[in-house]
Design a protein around this motif. Structure first.
Motif, PDB file in Angstrom:
ATOM      1  N   LEU A  19       0.833  -1.216   0.000  1.00  0.00           N
ATOM      2  CA  LEU A  19       0.000   0.000   0.000  1.00  0.00           C
ATOM      3  C   LEU A  19       0.857   1.250   0.000  1.00  0.00           C
ATOM      4  O   LEU A  19       0.509   2.269   0.605  1.00  0.00           O
ATOM      5  N   LYS A  21       2.592   4.451  -1.718  1.00  0.00           N
ATOM      6  CA  LYS A  21       2.357   5.383  -2.811  1.00  0.00           C
ATOM      7  C   LYS A  21       3.664   5.645  -3.526  1.00  0.00           C
ATOM      8  O   LYS A  21       4.569   6.286  -2.987  1.00  0.00           O
ATOM      9  N   SER A  27      -1.773   8.926  -8.906  1.00  0.00           N
ATOM     10  CA  SER A  27      -2.754   8.607  -7.860  1.00  0.00           C
ATOM     11  C   SER A  27      -3.904   9.585  -7.954  1.00  0.00           C
ATOM     12  O   SER A  27      -3.704  10.794  -7.894  1.00  0.00           O
ATOM     13  N   ALA A  29      -7.011   9.215  -6.167  1.00  0.00           N
ATOM     14  CA  ALA A  29      -8.020   8.949  -5.147  1.00  0.00           C
ATOM     15  C   ALA A  29      -8.707  10.224  -4.693  1.00  0.00           C
ATOM     16  O   ALA A  29      -9.796  10.171  -4.123  1.00  0.00           O
ATOM     17  N   ALA A  38      -1.964   5.558   2.264  1.00  0.00           N
ATOM     18  CA  ALA A  38      -2.474   4.537   3.192  1.00  0.00           C
ATOM     19  C   ALA A  38      -1.799   4.681   4.549  1.00  0.00           C
ATOM     20  O   ALA A  38      -0.617   4.981   4.637  1.00  0.00           O
ATOM     21  N   LYS A  47      -4.625  -8.523   4.386  1.00  0.00           N
ATOM     22  CA  LYS A  47      -5.369  -7.942   3.274  1.00  0.00           C
ATOM     23  C   LYS A  47      -5.664  -8.999   2.226  1.00  0.00           C
ATOM     24  O   LYS A  47      -5.050 -10.074   2.202  1.00  0.00           O
ATOM     25  N   VAL A  92      -6.803  -5.151  -1.928  1.00  0.00           N
ATOM     26  CA  VAL A  92      -5.937  -4.531  -2.924  1.00  0.00           C
ATOM     27  C   VAL A  92      -6.310  -5.100  -4.285  1.00  0.00           C
ATOM     28  O   VAL A  92      -6.195  -6.312  -4.507  1.00  0.00           O
ATOM     29  N   TYR A 117     -10.738  -0.129  -0.130  1.00  0.00           N
ATOM     30  CA  TYR A 117     -10.475  -0.498  -1.516  1.00  0.00           C
ATOM     31  C   TYR A 117      -9.241   0.260  -2.009  1.00  0.00           C
ATOM     32  O   TYR A 117      -9.229   1.499  -2.031  1.00  0.00           O
ATOM     33  N   HIS A 118      -8.230  -0.476  -2.390  1.00  0.00           N
ATOM     34  CA  HIS A 118      -7.026   0.098  -2.982  1.00  0.00           C
ATOM     35  C   HIS A 118      -6.988  -0.359  -4.444  1.00  0.00           C
ATOM     36  O   HIS A 118      -6.695  -1.521  -4.729  1.00  0.00           O
ATOM     37  N   ASN A 120      -5.637  -0.549  -8.117  1.00  0.00           N
ATOM     38  CA  ASN A 120      -4.433  -0.417  -8.938  1.00  0.00           C
ATOM     39  C   ASN A 120      -4.712  -1.008 -10.315  1.00  0.00           C
ATOM     40  O   ASN A 120      -5.156  -2.163 -10.427  1.00  0.00           O
ATOM     41  N   LYS A 147      -9.364   4.104  -0.946  1.00  0.00           N
ATOM     42  CA  LYS A 147      -8.142   4.746  -0.471  1.00  0.00           C
ATOM     43  C   LYS A 147      -7.277   5.287  -1.602  1.00  0.00           C
ATOM     44  O   LYS A 147      -6.584   6.289  -1.434  1.00  0.00           O
ATOM     45  N   CYS A 148      -7.260   4.611  -2.728  1.00  0.00           N
ATOM     46  CA  CYS A 148      -6.433   5.094  -3.836  1.00  0.00           C
ATOM     47  C   CYS A 148      -6.890   4.464  -5.139  1.00  0.00           C
ATOM     48  O   CYS A 148      -7.491   3.381  -5.156  1.00  0.00           O
TER      49      CYS A 148
END
Length: 641
Positions: A19, A21, A27, A29, A38, A47, A92, A117-118, A120, A147-148
Motif C-alpha cells: 500500500l 504510494k 494517484s 483517489a 495509506a 489484506k 488490494v 479499496y485500494h 491499482n 483509499k487510492c
C-alpha cells in the motif's frame, strides 16, 4: 545504464502490496475525496489481493505465495469469480482497466464487500471509467473507503530480467486473417502500444524507435511515439520520479527500441531447438517459468496423471548456468552435479562416523558432528535441484529419442547456412522417418523458406505427397508457399516503370490491397532473414538486424527502417547521421509472437567482440510454442484456400 525490467516490475508489485504510494504512479483517489496515502497500520494488516486473468499472469513469475503472505496477503481471488463479503479486511485490486473489470468493481462497491479499496490498474484508467467508479462508490456509500486509484503501468509479463511478453496469444492471427474486422486489428495495435508504453515507464527510459516500414510494427511505432510525446508534456510525467529515481533510470544516452513484424523471420518460430531453455519451452511447453513433467511418461509430456511441477528461474543455479547450453552439455552437467553431491554425502557420513568413534575427545567430536549437520540443508537443496533437472533432462531425452529431434535440428541448421541437401530432408519427411507429423511440416517449411532460389514444382509435389502419407496437415505449408508466391509476383510487378505509373495502376493497387489484408504488410521480408545467414556465422536474422540498427549509422542495411524520436521537435525530420555514436542498450520487440531461440541469439550479442550491445531486452506479443504457431499458420492456410 543496463536495462533490467523484471527487478523494477517486482519492486513496483511489492510496493503495491504494501500500500505504498509510488511517486512514479498517477494517484487519483482525490476524485473520491479520500486520502491517497495509506496508513501504516493498514499496510501492516492482513489484506486480500484481487486479480484478473491477465494480472495473475503478471505477478506469477514475480512473487510466490510465501512472498504474498510475507506482505500480509492472506488470500488472493479472481475479480470475475463469485466472492463473499469480508467486511473487516482491506482489499488490494490489481486489474486491467477494461469495462468489464470496472463494472465488476462497481458491483463490489454496491455490495460493500470490503473494509477498504485500494485500486491499482495495470495501465492508464480512462477518464470515463474513473467517473463510473466514482459514481458507483458514491451510490454504494463506500466513497470514503476508496483509499487510492492508481495507474501502475505494469501491463506486461516479465519472465527474465531481460525478457517479457504481453500475453497476447492471437496476435499473428489477428494481423493476417482476412476475416478479422478492422476494429479488432486496431484494438490489437492499441494493446501492444499500451504494453510497450508500460515497459518504457517501468524502465524510466524514453527510447529512440526504429521499426520495419509498412506493417504492424510501423503502426505501433507511430502510436507509441505519439503516446510518449503526450506523456512527456503532462504535468504528472510518468517517466519522472518513482522507480526511475530509485533505480537510476536517467541516462545521457537513451536506449534504442527496435520493432519487428513476425514475418521478418518465420524460420525462428518453426525450427527445432537444441539448447536447454528453448528445448524446455518448446518440447515440455514451459509457461510463466513453470513446466509440468510426468516422470513416468516416456517423453515427459503430461498424460493425465498428476505431474511434477517445477519453477525455472535464475535463482536456480543450474538453470542460470546451463539455460543456454546445448542439450548434451546439460546431460553431462547433471551427471557431474550428481557425482559432486554423492562425494559431499560421503564426506558428511565420514565426518559423522569420525565423531562417533572419537570418544576420547568430546569437544572435537561435537564440532565434527555440528559441521556435518550444518551442511545438510545445503546438500538437501542441491539434491532438490539435481532431481529437478534429472527429471527434466530425462523427459527431454525421451522426446529427442522418440521424435529424432537431434536429426531435425542438424538438418535445419545445415539448411539455414546453405549446406542442406534434399535427400536428407526427404528421409525425415517420409512416413518411415522419425518425428511427429508436426515435426515434418516444420522441417518442410524451413526447407521451403531456406531455398532462396526456389523449389522445383516436382520437388514441391513430392514433399507434399510425403507429408500427406505421414498423415500431416499441409495447410501451414500451403499458406507459406502462397505468401512466397505472392511476394515474388509483387516484386515482378514493381520491377519496371516509375513510381507514379505504379501508383496509377488500379489493377495492381487492388492486388496490393488484397495482399496486405490477406497476408499482412510485411510479406516482402519473409525470406530476407534467411539470406543473412548464408555468408556468416549462425546468428538469427533478428540479431543481425538489431546489431546493424544499434550501430546507428546511415546505410542500405537500415534504410528500410522508420526512425522516430518522441523527444525530437514535432515534424522535424530525424534519422542517423554519419559519425553519430552507437547505441549500447536496446529493446527488441516482435509483433506476432516470439520464442526463446531469438531471445538467446540476442543475449549472445553481448559477448561478441564486434557488437555494440551492452544490454538488450527482448519482448513479444507472446512467447509461442512452435506447434501452436504451426497451428495458427494451418488455420490461416485453411481460411485462404
Amino acid at each position: 545504464m543496463v536495462l533490467s525490467l523484471r527487478p523494477r516490475q517486482r519492486h513496483a508489485v511489492i510496493e503495491l502490496l504494501n500500500l505504498t504510494k509510488n511517486s512514479n504512479k498517477s494517484s487519483i483517489a482525490a476524485s473520491f475525496g479520500a486520502n491517497a496515502d495509506a496508513d501504516a497500520d493498514e499496510a501492516n494488516n492482513y489484506k486480500l489481493l484481487i486479480l484478473d486473468a491477465f494480472t495473475h499472469d503478471v505477478i506469477a513469475p514475480l512473487v510466490t505465495v510465501k512472498d504474498l503472505r510475507d506482505h500480509g496477503v492472506t488470500l488472493h481471488l479472481r475479480l470475475r469469480q463469485e466472492r463473499e463479503q469480508i467486511p473487516d479486511v482491506p482489499a488490494v485490486y490489481f486489474v486491467s482497466p477494461t469495462p468489464e473489470n470496472v463494472k465488476a468493481i462497481s458491483g463490489d462497491f454496491a455490495n460493500s464487500l470490503y473494509d477498504a479499496y485500494h485500486l491499482n490498474f495495470a495501465s492508464a484508467l480512462p477518464a470515463s471509467a474513473l467517473e463510473e467508479l466514482a459514481t458507483s462508490a458514491v451510490r454504494g456509500g463506500v466513497d470514503g473507503r476508496v483509499k487510492c486509484v492508481r495507474d501502475q503501468y505494469l501491463g506486461y509479463v516479465s519472465l527474465e530480467d531481460d525478457l517479457f511478453d504481453l500475453a497476447i496469444d492471437d496476435g499473428y492471427r489477428l494481423l493476417h486473417d482476412p476475416r478479422v474486422a478492422e476494429k479488432d486489428v486496431e484494438r490489437l495495435i492499441a494493446n501492444v502500444t499500451t504494453g510497450l508504453f508500460s515497459a518504457c515507464v517501468t524502465l524510466g527510459q524514453v527510447p529512440v524507435i526504429r521499426s520495419q516500414r509498412g506493417g504492424a510494427a510501423e503502426m505501433v511505432a507511430k502510436e507509441l511515439e505519439s503516446r510518449i510525446r503526450d506523456a512527456l508534456a503532462q504535468r504528472d510525467n510518468p517517466f519522472e520520479g518513482g522507480l526511475r529515481a530509485q533505480y537510476g533510470g536517467s541516462s545521457v544516452q537513451r536506449p534504442l527500441l527496435c520493432l519487428f513484424d513476425r514475418n521478418f523471420d518465420l524460420t525462428a518460430m518453426l525450427q527445432h531447438a537444441w539448447t536447454y531453455q528453448p528445448l524446455v519451452h518448446d518440447v515440455l511447453r514451459m509457461r510463466l517459468n513453470r513446466v509440468d513433467v510426468d516422470a513416468d511418461a516416456p517423453t515427459g509430456v503430461t498424460t493425465g496423471a498428476k505431474p511434477k511441477s517445477y519453477t525455472l528461474e535464475h535463482s536456480d543455479p543450474f538453470w542460470a548456468e546451463n539455460a543456454s547450453a546445448q542439450f548434451p552439455k546439460v546431460a553431462e552437467e547433471v551427471e557431474a552435479e550428481l557425482a559432486k553431491y554423492k562425494e559431499a554425502i560421503k564426506r558428511v557420513n565420514a565426518q559423522a562416523a569420525m565423531a562417533d568413534g572419537d570418544a576420547d575427545a568430546l569437544g572435537n567430536s561435537t564440532a565434527k558432528l555440528a559441521d556435518a549437520v550444518q551442511s545438510l540443508p545445503e546438500l538437501q537443496e542441491k539434491k532438490r535441484v539435481i532431481d529437478k533437472h534429472t527429471n527434466i533432462a530425462t523427459a527431454l531425452l525421451g522426446s529427442i529419442k522418440q521424435r529424432g529431434l537431434d536429426e531435425y535440428y542438424a538438418i535445419e541448421e545445415d539448411l539455414l547456412v546453405g549446406k542442406g541437401d534434399r535427400p536428407s530432408v526427404m528421409s525425415l519427411l517420409q512416413a518411415t522417418g522419425r518425428g511427429s507429423a508436426e515435426d515434418k511440416v516444420r522441417l518442410a517449411i524451413v526447407y521451403t523458406l531456406s531455398a532462396t532460389e526456389g523449389i522445383l514444382p516436382q520437388d514441391a509435389e513430392e514433399i507434399e505427397g510425403a507429408l500427406r502419407a505421414s498423415g500431416a496437415n499441409t495447410s501451414a505449408l500451403a499458406y507459406v508457399k502462397r505468401m512466397m508466391s505472392l511476394n515474388a509476383s509483387l516484386k515482378n510487378m514493381s520491377g519496371g516503370g516509375d513510381a507514379g505509373h505504379r501508383r496509377s495502376n488500379s489493377s495492381q493497387g487492388n492486388i496490393l490491397e488484397w495482399a496486405d489484408k490477406l497476408y499482412g504488410q510485411s510479406i516482402n521480408t519473409i525470406t530476407k532473414g534467411v539470406k543473412n545467414l548464408l555468408s556468416g556465422e549462425r546468428v538469427l536474422p533478428i540479431a543481425v538486424a538489431f546489431d546493424a540498427l544499434m550501430a546507428n549509422q546511415p546505410g542500405p542495411e537500415t534504410a528500410d527502417y522508420a526512425y522516430l524520436d518522441p523527444k525530437a521537435p514535432h515534424g522535424k525530420p530525424v534519422g542517423p547521421r554519419e559519425g553519430d555514436p552507437a547505441f549500447h542498450d536496446g529493446i527488441v520487440f516482435v509483433i506476432g509472437g516470439g520464442n526463446y531461440l531469438e531471445y538467446r541469439s540476442l543475449v549472445e550479442l553481448k559477448s561478441r567482440e564486434r557488437a555494440n550491445v551492452r544490454s538488450v531486452v527482448y519482448g513479444s506479443t507472446s512467447l509461442c510454442h512452435s506447434e501452436t504457431f504451426l497451428s495458427t499458420l494451418a488455420s490461416l492456410g485453411a481460411a485462404a484456400s
